[in-house]
Design a protein around this motif. Structure first.
Motif, short mmCIF file in Angstrom:
data_model
loop_
_atom_site.label_atom_id
_atom_site.label_comp_id
_atom_site.label_asym_id
_atom_site.label_seq_id
_atom_site.Cartn_x
_atom_site.Cartn_y
_atom_site.Cartn_z
N CYS A 42 39.76 38.57 48.68
CA CYS A 42 38.51 39.11 49.23
C CYS A 42 38.17 40.45 48.57
O CYS A 42 37.02 40.68 48.18
CB CYS A 42 38.63 39.25 50.74
SG CYS A 42 37.14 39.88 51.54
N PHE A 43 39.16 41.34 48.46
CA PHE A 43 38.93 42.64 47.83
C PHE A 43 38.54 42.47 46.36
O PHE A 43 37.65 43.14 45.86
CB PHE A 43 40.16 43.51 47.93
CG PHE A 43 40.45 44.04 49.32
CD1 PHE A 43 39.47 44.10 50.29
CD2 PHE A 43 41.70 44.50 49.63
CE1 PHE A 43 39.71 44.59 51.55
CE2 PHE A 43 41.97 45.00 50.91
CZ PHE A 43 40.97 45.04 51.86
N ALA A 44 39.21 41.57 45.66
CA ALA A 44 38.91 41.33 44.25
C ALA A 44 37.48 40.81 44.09
O ALA A 44 36.76 41.24 43.18
CB ALA A 44 39.92 40.36 43.64
N ALA A 45 37.06 39.91 44.95
CA ALA A 45 35.71 39.38 44.88
C ALA A 45 34.69 40.47 45.14
O ALA A 45 33.65 40.53 44.48
CB ALA A 45 35.54 38.23 45.88
N ALA A 46 34.99 41.36 46.08
CA ALA A 46 34.07 42.46 46.39
C ALA A 46 33.96 43.41 45.19
O ALA A 46 32.88 43.91 44.89
CB ALA A 46 34.56 43.22 47.62
N LEU A 47 35.06 43.65 44.50
CA LEU A 47 35.01 44.52 43.32
C LEU A 47 34.22 43.88 42.19
O LEU A 47 33.54 44.59 41.44
CB LEU A 47 36.44 44.84 42.85
CG LEU A 47 37.23 45.80 43.74
CD1 LEU A 47 38.67 45.91 43.24
CD2 LEU A 47 36.56 47.16 43.77
N ARG A 48 34.32 42.56 42.04
CA ARG A 48 33.58 41.88 40.98
C ARG A 48 32.07 41.95 41.22
O ARG A 48 31.30 41.98 40.26
CB ARG A 48 34.01 40.42 40.89
CG ARG A 48 35.37 40.23 40.22
CD ARG A 48 35.61 38.77 39.90
NE ARG A 48 35.70 37.95 41.10
CZ ARG A 48 36.81 37.69 41.76
NH1 ARG A 48 37.96 38.19 41.35
NH2 ARG A 48 36.81 36.92 42.84
N THR A 49 31.65 41.97 42.48
CA THR A 49 30.22 42.01 42.77
C THR A 49 29.68 43.42 42.90
O THR A 49 28.49 43.62 43.02
CB THR A 49 29.91 41.24 44.08
OG1 THR A 49 30.59 41.86 45.16
CG2 THR A 49 30.32 39.79 43.96
N ALA A 50 30.56 44.41 42.87
CA ALA A 50 30.12 45.82 43.03
C ALA A 50 29.59 46.38 41.73
O ALA A 50 29.81 46.00 40.67
CB ALA A 50 31.28 46.67 43.51
#
Length: 50
Positions: A42-50
């Protein structure tokens, strides 16, 4: 509760971790490794979209 759900024709599933947007609950402390993997994803996905 499971019996009531089954009697109501519901499909009862019991995964170690469920991901619903940003809500990631787990069943018990024994499922902590799967929970940690889900949190990291979840954190990795959020960083990719940031």
């Amino acid at each position: 509760m499971r019996t009531d759900l089954r009697n109501a024709a519901a499909e009862v599933i019991d995964p170690k971790v469920v991901t619903d947007r940003r809500l990631i609950p787990n069943r018990s402390p024994q499922d902590l490794p799967a929970f940690c993997r889900a949190i990291i994803e979840c954190f990795a996905a959020a960083l990719r979209t940031a």
